[in-house]
Design an enzyme around this catalytic site. Structure first.
Site, PDB file in Angstrom:
ATOM      1  N   TYR A   1       0.825  -1.211   0.000  1.00 26.07           N
ATOM      2  CA  TYR A   1       0.000   0.000   0.000  1.00 26.07           C
ATOM      3  C   TYR A   1       0.851   1.249   0.000  1.00 26.07           C
ATOM      4  O   TYR A   1       2.072   1.189   0.219  1.00 26.07           O
ATOM      5  CB  TYR A   1      -0.955   0.000   1.205  1.00 26.07           C
ATOM      6  CG  TYR A   1      -0.306   0.330   2.531  1.00 26.07           C
ATOM      7  CD1 TYR A   1       0.542  -0.584   3.157  1.00 26.07           C
ATOM      8  CD2 TYR A   1      -0.520   1.555   3.159  1.00 26.07           C
ATOM      9  CE1 TYR A   1       1.140  -0.275   4.369  1.00 26.07           C
ATOM     10  CE2 TYR A   1       0.079   1.870   4.372  1.00 26.07           C
ATOM     11  CZ  TYR A   1       0.903   0.952   4.973  1.00 26.07           C
ATOM     12  OH  TYR A   1       1.505   1.254   6.164  1.00 26.07           O
TER      13      TYR A   1
ATOM     14  N   ARG B   1       8.119   3.962  -4.775  1.00 27.57           N
ATOM     15  CA  ARG B   1       8.148   3.024  -3.640  1.00 27.57           C
ATOM     16  C   ARG B   1       7.130   1.899  -3.839  1.00 27.57           C
ATOM     17  O   ARG B   1       7.394   0.740  -3.513  1.00 27.57           O
ATOM     18  CB  ARG B   1       7.906   3.766  -2.332  1.00 27.57           C
ATOM     19  CG  ARG B   1       8.111   2.880  -1.116  1.00 27.57           C
ATOM     20  CD  ARG B   1       8.055   3.647   0.176  1.00 27.57           C
ATOM     21  NE  ARG B   1       6.749   4.233   0.405  1.00 27.57           N
ATOM     22  CZ  ARG B   1       6.478   5.096   1.377  1.00 27.57           C
ATOM     23  NH1 ARG B   1       7.429   5.475   2.209  1.00 27.57           N
ATOM     24  NH2 ARG B   1       5.274   5.578   1.531  1.00 27.57           N
TER      25      ARG B   1
ATOM     26  N   ARG C   1      -7.515 -20.552  -0.839  1.00 24.25           N
ATOM     27  CA  ARG C   1      -6.476 -20.352   0.170  1.00 24.25           C
ATOM     28  C   ARG C   1      -5.388 -21.421   0.093  1.00 24.25           C
ATOM     29  O   ARG C   1      -5.624 -22.606   0.333  1.00 24.25           O
ATOM     30  CB  ARG C   1      -7.100 -20.347   1.575  1.00 24.25           C
ATOM     31  CG  ARG C   1      -6.086 -19.976   2.646  1.00 24.25           C
ATOM     32  CD  ARG C   1      -6.711 -19.932   4.039  1.00 24.25           C
ATOM     33  NE  ARG C   1      -5.712 -19.545   5.022  1.00 24.25           N
ATOM     34  CZ  ARG C   1      -4.796 -20.372   5.526  1.00 24.25           C
ATOM     35  NH1 ARG C   1      -4.780 -21.633   5.169  1.00 24.25           N
ATOM     36  NH2 ARG C   1      -3.900 -19.924   6.391  1.00 24.25           N
TER      37      ARG C   1
ATOM     38  N   LYS D   1       6.540  -1.892   1.751  1.00 20.72           N
ATOM     39  CA  LYS D   1       5.393  -1.322   2.475  1.00 20.72           C
ATOM     40  C   LYS D   1       4.206  -2.274   2.363  1.00 20.72           C
ATOM     41  O   LYS D   1       3.328  -2.108   1.515  1.00 20.72           O
ATOM     42  CB  LYS D   1       5.067   0.076   1.917  1.00 20.72           C
ATOM     43  CG  LYS D   1       4.156   0.896   2.832  1.00 20.72           C
ATOM     44  CD  LYS D   1       4.232   2.368   2.500  1.00 20.72           C
ATOM     45  CE  LYS D   1       3.226   3.222   3.220  1.00 20.72           C
ATOM     46  NZ  LYS D   1       3.366   3.251   4.684  1.00 20.72           N
TER      47      LYS D   1
ATOM     48  N   GLU E   1      12.759   3.032  13.592  1.00 22.67           N
ATOM     49  CA  GLU E   1      11.830   4.050  13.090  1.00 22.67           C
ATOM     50  C   GLU E   1      10.567   3.988  13.943  1.00 22.67           C
ATOM     51  O   GLU E   1      10.437   3.132  14.821  1.00 22.67           O
ATOM     52  CB  GLU E   1      11.486   3.802  11.619  1.00 22.67           C
ATOM     53  CG  GLU E   1      10.806   2.475  11.369  1.00 22.67           C
ATOM     54  CD  GLU E   1      10.444   2.229   9.896  1.00 22.67           C
ATOM     55  OE1 GLU E   1      10.286   3.203   9.137  1.00 22.67           O
ATOM     56  OE2 GLU E   1      10.310   1.048   9.529  1.00 22.67           O
TER      57      GLU E   1
HETATM   58  N1  PDD Z   1       3.070   5.356   7.420  1.00 27.69           N
HETATM   59  N2  PDD Z   1       7.854   4.145   8.642  1.00 27.69           N
HETATM   60  C1  PDD Z   1       6.742   3.397   8.683  1.00 27.69           C
HETATM   61  C2  PDD Z   1       6.820   2.045   9.321  1.00 27.69           C
HETATM   62  C3  PDD Z   1       5.539   3.875   8.125  1.00 27.69           C
HETATM   63  O1  PDD Z   1       4.420   3.118   8.153  1.00 27.69           O
HETATM   64  C4  PDD Z   1       5.510   5.163   7.546  1.00 27.69           C
HETATM   65  C5  PDD Z   1       4.279   5.722   6.908  1.00 27.69           C
HETATM   66  C6  PDD Z   1       6.697   5.918   7.540  1.00 27.69           C
HETATM   67  C7  PDD Z   1       6.772   7.273   6.906  1.00 27.69           C
HETATM   68  O2  PDD Z   1       6.747   7.151   5.501  1.00 27.69           O
HETATM   69  P1  PDD Z   1       6.138   8.296   4.586  1.00 27.69           P
HETATM   70  O3  PDD Z   1       6.890   9.525   4.923  1.00 27.69           O
HETATM   71  O4  PDD Z   1       6.378   7.809   3.223  1.00 27.69           O
HETATM   72  O5  PDD Z   1       4.667   8.411   4.943  1.00 27.69           O
HETATM   73  C8  PDD Z   1       7.849   5.375   8.079  1.00 27.69           C
HETATM   74  C9  PDD Z   1       1.877   5.732   6.705  1.00 27.69           C
HETATM   75  C10 PDD Z   1       1.580   7.188   6.742  1.00 27.69           C
HETATM   76  C11 PDD Z   1       0.718   4.877   7.191  1.00 27.69           C
HETATM   77  O6  PDD Z   1       0.912   3.681   7.268  1.00 27.69           O
HETATM   78  O7  PDD Z   1      -0.367   5.386   7.452  1.00 27.69           O
END
Ligand code: PDD
Length: 285
Positions: free
Chosen positions: A33, A52, A100, A149, A182
Site C-alpha cells: 500500500y 516506492r 487459500r 510497504k 523508526e
Molecule cells: N506510514 N515508517 C513506517 C513504518 C511507516 O508506516 C511510515 C508511513 C513511515 C513514513 O513514511 P512516509 O513519509 O512515506 O509516509 C515510516 C503511513 C503514513 C501509514 O501507514 O499510514
C-alpha cells in the site's frame, strides 16, 4: 455527499465497496500500500510514492497491470470525487483472489486494486504540532524487510494501541543494539546539541519514507548539518530536539520520550521551521 471508493476499475459507494473473502490481502496480508498526503486538493510527492509502490510490488512479485499514468488518474479521481482538500489518499494492491493456499496461485489472476480518499481534520494535526507529541520506545518486533510497504501491520497496530494506553502518540522501535529503527508509522529524527540533524540510514530495517526524502532535500537545500546514522534511545532522550515524519503528519515535533522532556519540553525551532516550509520542497500532482 456519499463517499466513493475505487475497486478494480469501478467507483462504488463506500458502503457497497468490497473485495472477495478469499482475497490474499485479507487472508495472508499478501498486499502492499501507499498513503499520500492531500494538501490543497493536490497529491503530495506522488512520483516518490509511485517509485516506492513499484519497489514493493517488484520485491513481492505482485503483477499489477495498471500503468503509472492510470494509477495517477485513479488517485486524483478518487480525491476529486470525495472532494478532499486536506487529508490522505490510500492505495492498496493485493495479489488478488485465489483459493487459500500459501504459494502464489498459478496462473496468477489479476491483482486487486483499491483506492480510498479521506479528509483529515487539519486543526487536529495543527494542535498536535503546536504542543508536540509524546512517544515511547519498544523493541522492534518486525520482520527483516521493513523496506517493503506491506499491509502486514500487526506489530504497528499493537504498538500504537500500547502507546495510546500509555498516553503517548507513537512508538519508536529499537533494534537489538539499542538503536532506534523508526516509528510504528513514521520516520524518527533527532537534532543533536550542535544542531546536526540525525536520522537512520536506509536499509531493509526501515521504510524509505517519502517525507524523509523530501525533508532531506529541504535540509540539504537550506544548508543544515545532517548525518544519516543510527542513534540510540539515550541519544534521543538527551537530544536538543526530536521529531518524526510521515505522509499523514508531515513533520511532527516530539517533546517527550519515555516520559522525559526533550530540550525545553516544547517543539524545537528547527523542527518548526522544517514543518512550516515542508510544502515548498514537496512535489504536487
Ligand atoms: N506510514 N515508517 C513506517 C513504518 C511507516 O508506516 C511510515 C508511513 C513511515 C513514513 O513514511 P512516509 O513519509 O512515506 O509516509 C515510516 C503511513 C503514513 C501509514 O501507514 O499510514
Amino acid at each position: 455527499m456519499t463517499r466513493q471508493v475505487y475497486v478494480n476499475g469501478r467507483y462504488l459507494p463506500y458502503h457497497q465497496a468490497g473485495v472477495h473473502v478469499e482475497d490474499r490481502g485479507f487472508q495472508f496480508a499478501d498486499a502492499v500500500y501507499e498513503v499520500c498526503e492531500v494538501h490543497n486538493s493536490q497529491i503530495i510527492d506522488f512520483p516518490r510514492h509511485l517509485a516506492r509502490l513499484r519497489h514493493s510490488l517488484d520485491e513481492l512479485d505482485i503483477v499489477l497491470s495498471v500503468g503509472d499514468g492510470a494509477l495517477r488518474h485513479i488517485m486524483r479521481e478518487t480525491v476529486r470525487r470525495n472532494r478532499v482538500r486536506f487529508g490522505s489518499v490510500y492505495l492498496q494492491v493485493s495479489r488478488g483472489k485465489a483459493k487459500r493456499d500459501f504459494p502464489f496461485p498459478t496462473p496468477q489472476g489479476p491483482a486487486t486494486l483499491v483506492c480510498l480518499a479521506r479528509a483529515s481534520q487539519p486543526e487536529r494535526i495543527a494542535a498536535l504540532a503546536a504542543t508536540g507529541i509524546s512517544i515511547i520506545t519498544e523493541p522492534d518486533p518486525r520482520w527483516q524487510r521493513c523496506d517493503i510497504k506491506t499491509v502486514m501491520l500487526l506489530p504497528a497496530v499493537l504498538a500504537k494501541q500500547r502507546a495510546m494506553t500509555a498516553g503517548a502518540h507513537e512508538v519508536w522501535f529499537v533494534d537489538n543494539d539499542g538503536q532506534v529503527t523508526e516509528g510504528a508509522s513514521s520516520t524518527a529524527w533527532i537534532v543533536a546539541s550542535d544542531k546536526t540533524v540525525i536520522t537512520r540510514p536506509l536499509s531493509q530495517r526501515i521504510l524509505p519514507g517519502v517525507t524523509r526524502a523530501t525533508v532531506l532535500d529541504q535540509l540539504n537545500a537550506d544548508g543544515f548539518s545532517l548525518q544519516e546514522r543510527a542513534f540510540s534511545v539515550a541519544d534521543a532522550e538527551t537530544a536538543r530536539e526530536a521529531f518524526q515524519t510521515s505522509a499523514s503528519g508531515t513533520v511532527l515535533p516530539v517533546v517527550k520520550i519515555n516520559g522525559r522532556a526533550i530540550g525545553d519540553g516544547v517543539p524545537g525551532p528547527l523542527t518548526l521551521t522544517l514543518r512550516q516550509r515542508f510544502h515548498k520542497y514537496a512535489a504536487v500532482t
